[in-house]
Design a protein around this motif. Sequence first.
Motif, PDB file in Angstrom:
ATOM      1  N   ARG A  42       4.430  16.165  -2.813  1.00 25.32           N
ATOM      2  CA  ARG A  42       3.903  14.894  -3.319  1.00 25.32           C
ATOM      3  C   ARG A  42       3.618  13.917  -2.176  1.00 25.32           C
ATOM      4  NH1 ARG A  42       5.638  13.806  -9.108  1.00 25.32           N
ATOM      5  NH2 ARG A  42       6.777  15.647  -9.761  1.00 25.32           N
ATOM      6  N   LEU A  43       4.561  13.862  -1.223  1.00 28.98           N
ATOM      7  CA  LEU A  43       4.383  12.954  -0.081  1.00 28.98           C
ATOM      8  C   LEU A  43       3.159  13.345   0.736  1.00 28.98           C
ATOM      9  CD1 LEU A  43       5.283  10.667   1.797  1.00 28.98           C
ATOM     10  CD2 LEU A  43       6.844  12.292   2.903  1.00 28.98           C
ATOM     11  N   ALA A  44       2.967  14.648   0.946  1.00 30.09           N
ATOM     12  CA  ALA A  44       1.803  15.117   1.699  1.00 30.09           C
ATOM     13  C   ALA A  44       0.505  14.669   1.024  1.00 30.09           C
ATOM     14  CB  ALA A  44       1.843  16.635   1.829  1.00 30.09           C
ATOM     15  N   ILE A  45       0.464  14.766  -0.303  1.00 29.17           N
ATOM     16  CA  ILE A  45      -0.727  14.346  -1.050  1.00 29.17           C
ATOM     17  C   ILE A  45      -0.908  12.833  -0.930  1.00 29.17           C
ATOM     18  CG2 ILE A  45      -1.756  14.177  -3.355  1.00 29.17           C
ATOM     19  CD1 ILE A  45      -0.256  16.843  -3.989  1.00 29.17           C
ATOM     20  N   ALA A  46       0.208  12.074  -1.028  1.00 31.24           N
ATOM     21  CA  ALA A  46       0.138  10.609  -0.918  1.00 31.24           C
ATOM     22  C   ALA A  46      -0.414  10.181   0.439  1.00 31.24           C
ATOM     23  CB  ALA A  46       1.526  10.009  -1.141  1.00 31.24           C
ATOM     24  N   SER A  47       0.044  10.834   1.519  1.00 34.82           N
ATOM     25  CA  SER A  47      -0.403  10.453   2.864  1.00 34.82           C
ATOM     26  C   SER A  47      -1.888  10.750   3.058  1.00 34.82           C
ATOM     27  CB  SER A  47       0.436  11.162   3.928  1.00 34.82           C
ATOM     28  OG  SER A  47       0.250  12.554   3.884  1.00 34.82           O
ATOM     29  N   VAL A  48      -2.374  11.822   2.434  1.00 32.79           N
ATOM     30  CA  VAL A  48      -3.803  12.148   2.524  1.00 32.79           C
ATOM     31  C   VAL A  48      -4.623  11.178   1.677  1.00 32.79           C
ATOM     32  CG1 VAL A  48      -5.544  13.886   1.923  1.00 32.79           C
ATOM     33  CG2 VAL A  48      -3.490  14.565   3.149  1.00 32.79           C
ATOM     34  N   MET A  49      -4.101  10.806   0.501  1.00 30.54           N
ATOM     35  CA  MET A  49      -4.801   9.832  -0.348  1.00 30.54           C
ATOM     36  C   MET A  49      -4.944   8.488   0.368  1.00 30.54           C
ATOM     37  SD  MET A  49      -5.760  11.329  -3.041  1.00 30.54           S
ATOM     38  CE  MET A  49      -5.416  12.556  -4.303  1.00 30.54           C
ATOM     39  N   ALA A  50      -3.956   8.161   1.212  1.00 29.30           N
ATOM     40  CA  ALA A  50      -3.995   6.893   1.949  1.00 29.30           C
ATOM     41  C   ALA A  50      -5.182   6.839   2.914  1.00 29.30           C
ATOM     42  CB  ALA A  50      -2.689   6.690   2.715  1.00 29.30           C
ATOM     43  N   LYS A  53       0.830  -1.211   0.000  1.00 28.75           N
ATOM     44  CA  LYS A  53       0.000   0.000   0.000  1.00 28.75           C
ATOM     45  C   LYS A  53       0.868   1.267   0.000  1.00 28.75           C
ATOM     46  CE  LYS A  53      -4.397  -1.568   1.892  1.00 28.75           C
ATOM     47  NZ  LYS A  53      -5.227  -1.053   0.789  1.00 28.75           N
ATOM     48  N   ILE A  54       1.955   1.240   0.759  1.00 24.85           N
ATOM     49  CA  ILE A  54       2.873   2.386   0.776  1.00 24.85           C
ATOM     50  C   ILE A  54       3.410   2.635  -0.628  1.00 24.85           C
ATOM     51  CG2 ILE A  54       5.122   3.218   1.592  1.00 24.85           C
ATOM     52  CD1 ILE A  54       4.470   1.729   4.263  1.00 24.85           C
ATOM     53  N   LYS A  55       3.863   1.568  -1.294  1.00 25.02           N
ATOM     54  CA  LYS A  55       4.370   1.695  -2.673  1.00 25.02           C
ATOM     55  C   LYS A  55       3.286   2.234  -3.605  1.00 25.02           C
ATOM     56  CE  LYS A  55       7.791  -2.045  -2.445  1.00 25.02           C
ATOM     57  NZ  LYS A  55       8.097  -3.431  -2.868  1.00 25.02           N
ATOM     58  N   HIS A  56       2.057   1.763  -3.402  1.00 20.99           N
ATOM     59  CA  HIS A  56       0.933   2.188  -4.247  1.00 20.99           C
ATOM     60  C   HIS A  56       0.716   3.699  -4.158  1.00 20.99           C
ATOM     61  CE1 HIS A  56      -3.086   2.477  -5.977  1.00 20.99           C
ATOM     62  NE2 HIS A  56      -3.511   3.021  -4.846  1.00 20.99           N
ATOM     63  N   TYR A  57       0.708   4.244  -2.941  1.00 16.57           N
ATOM     64  CA  TYR A  57       0.445   5.685  -2.782  1.00 16.57           C
ATOM     65  C   TYR A  57       1.640   6.532  -3.197  1.00 16.57           C
ATOM     66  CZ  TYR A  57      -3.859   4.331  -0.481  1.00 16.57           C
ATOM     67  OH  TYR A  57      -5.097   3.790  -0.226  1.00 16.57           O
ATOM     68  N   ILE A  58       2.855   6.007  -3.022  1.00 17.16           N
ATOM     69  CA  ILE A  58       4.052   6.717  -3.484  1.00 17.16           C
ATOM     70  C   ILE A  58       4.045   6.803  -5.011  1.00 17.16           C
ATOM     71  CG2 ILE A  58       6.570   6.504  -3.719  1.00 17.16           C
ATOM     72  CD1 ILE A  58       5.731   7.567  -1.011  1.00 17.16           C
ATOM     73  N   ASN A  59       3.695   5.681  -5.666  1.00 15.36           N
ATOM     74  CA  ASN A  59       3.639   5.670  -7.135  1.00 15.36           C
ATOM     75  C   ASN A  59       2.500   6.526  -7.665  1.00 15.36           C
ATOM     76  OD1 ASN A  59       5.822   3.930  -7.336  1.00 15.36           O
ATOM     77  ND2 ASN A  59       4.558   2.086  -7.283  1.00 15.36           N
ATOM     78  N   MET A  60       1.421   6.604  -6.896  1.00 11.55           N
ATOM     79  CA  MET A  60       0.247   7.382  -7.310  1.00 11.55           C
ATOM     80  C   MET A  60       0.610   8.840  -7.569  1.00 11.55           C
ATOM     81  SD  MET A  60      -3.262   8.062  -5.135  1.00 11.55           S
ATOM     82  CE  MET A  60      -3.978   6.449  -5.292  1.00 11.55           C
ATOM     83  N   VAL A  61       1.529   9.382  -6.755  1.00  7.76           N
ATOM     84  CA  VAL A  61       1.904  10.795  -6.890  1.00  7.76           C
ATOM     85  C   VAL A  61       3.261  10.963  -7.578  1.00  7.76           C
ATOM     86  CG1 VAL A  61       0.532  11.530  -4.907  1.00  7.76           C
ATOM     87  CG2 VAL A  61       2.921  10.848  -4.559  1.00  7.76           C
TER      88      VAL A  61
END
Length: 482
Positions: free
Chosen positions: A141-149, A112-120
Motif C-alpha cells: 500500500r505504501l509503495a502505491i501511495a508513494s507512486v501516486m504522490a 499531502k502525506i496524510k492524503h496519500y496514506i488515506n488514499m490507499v
Amino acid sequence: MSKEASVTDLRLKFPGSSSLLFKDVSSSFIKGEKVLILGPSGCGKSTLLQVLSGLIPHSIEVPIKVEKQTIPNSWGYVFQDPDTQFCMPFVDEEIAFVLENLQIPRQEMNEKIKHYINMVSLDIENLHTSIQTLSGGMKQRLAIASVMALEPEVLFLDEPTAMLDPKGTRQVWETIKSVTEDKTVIVVEHNLNHVLDFIDRIILMNANGEIMADGPKQEILSNYKEEIIDQGIWYPGVWDDYIESRESLSYDQSEEPQISLKNFKGFRGKKVKIDIEEAAVTKGEWITVIGENGAGKSTLLHALMKLVKTSGDYSIEGQTVENIKKLTDQVTFVFQNPEFQFVTNSVFDEVAFTLRLEKHDEIFVEEKTNKLLHEFKIDEQKNQHPYQLSMGQKRRLSVAAAIIKEQKIVLLDEPTFGQDAKNTFAILEMIEHWQRRGTTIIMVTHSMEIVKHFSTRVWEISKGTLVFDGDPKDYFRKEKEK
C-alpha cells in the motif's frame, strides 16, 4: 495519436541465460489506454514493463537492443516487491522524499502525506512508523501511495495487490480506478477478478516471451481461450475447471499433537505481535493461516521458526523447542519475500546449498538438486543469479531450496503469490504430496480457494490473536452468516 510508450524490435538476454528472452518484440501504447500484459510466470512480463519505463537499461543494466524506443516523460512504477522501491526508513519520510523532489513547500507536506496514506487505506497509528515493521501487504500500500504522490501521466503496475488480503485488494483497485481515469496504465497482473472491468486491451504473451495476441480484452478472452489454458494463465472460472478435473483425496491424520502451543507470544521489539492462548497441530494437517494485512500471520510463522523473540510454551512431539538442538532439522520455512532466503550466486547452488553444507556426496547433491529444479520448472535457469528470475520463479526457487531436506514440518508464507495458474496448482499438488507422506503444513495465504479446496483446518488471526480454529466448512459457514 501520439505514443506514450513504445518499443520496436526489442531483443534482450539476461547474463547466464542460454537464450534470448525477447526476440524482435514490438508494442506501443497511446494516451489514456488501460492495458493488461498477460502471460505465464517467467515469460518476461515484468521485464517488458521495465523496458517500457526505461528502467532497463538506464537503471537496471541488462543487455538489450532496440530499433526504436519511446519512454514516457512523466511516469510512476509500482514494483512487484515493494521492498525494492523504498528510499527512506520511515513511512512519512518515504512520501516526503517524493514531495521534496516535486518541490512541494514543507508546510504543505503533512496534509499531502496524510492524503496519500488515506488514499490507499494504510492503517497506521503514527505516520513516522518504521517501514521495516510493516507487513508485506502494508508495504505494498505504501509503495502505491508513494507512486501516486508523483501524480504521473503513465502508471506501470507490476502485480500491485499480490500481497494484499481480499478486502485490501478490492480497496486498492478501487483507488487505482478512481485516480487514473485520464492516465495511461500498463499493468501486469495474474489475478483478473478486479482488473478486467478496468482494462480495455490485453497483450497476451507465451512462455517463450513472444506476443501471441494484442487487442480488445473481450476479443482476446473469447478467441484465445485455448491458448490461455494451454499456457497455464489465470482466467475467469479456472478454479472451477481445475476442481472439476481433480481427484478426491483423503488423508489419514494422527490424533497425537505434533505441535503444542500455550500462552505463546511472538515479539517485534518489545511489542507483542502474536499471542496464541492455546493451539495444537497434529501430524499431516494442512493449516491455512488467514487474516487481514498486519494481523500477525507472518509473525506467527517467524515465532514458530524462532526468528523473533518468543515466550510461553512451544513443543514439538512432546519436546520443548528450547531442548531441540537444531530446529531446522524438523522445521523449514519459506519467507514471504523469497529474496530474504537467497545466499548463493546461482539457482543450482541455491537449491544445493543445504545438502552441501551437510557434506553430502556431490553426485547425490547433483541428482537431487536437478530433480527439484525440474519439478519446480526452473531447470533452464539453473546458471542464472536468483535475483535475475521473475518473482514467480524466485518464489518457486525459495520453496525448492527450503524443502530439499524433507523436514516433517513446513511453514509457508504465501507460497503461490506471483504464480500463474499452472504453477499455482503444481505447487499446491506438491504440498499435497508432502502432506500425504505425513508432512505437516502451516501456510499463510490470502487465497480463499486454497483454504476451501486444500486445507484441513483454518486459523484466522485478527490483531495478533487466534480468533478462529476449525474446519474450513465451518469458517465459510460463519462468514456467510455475517
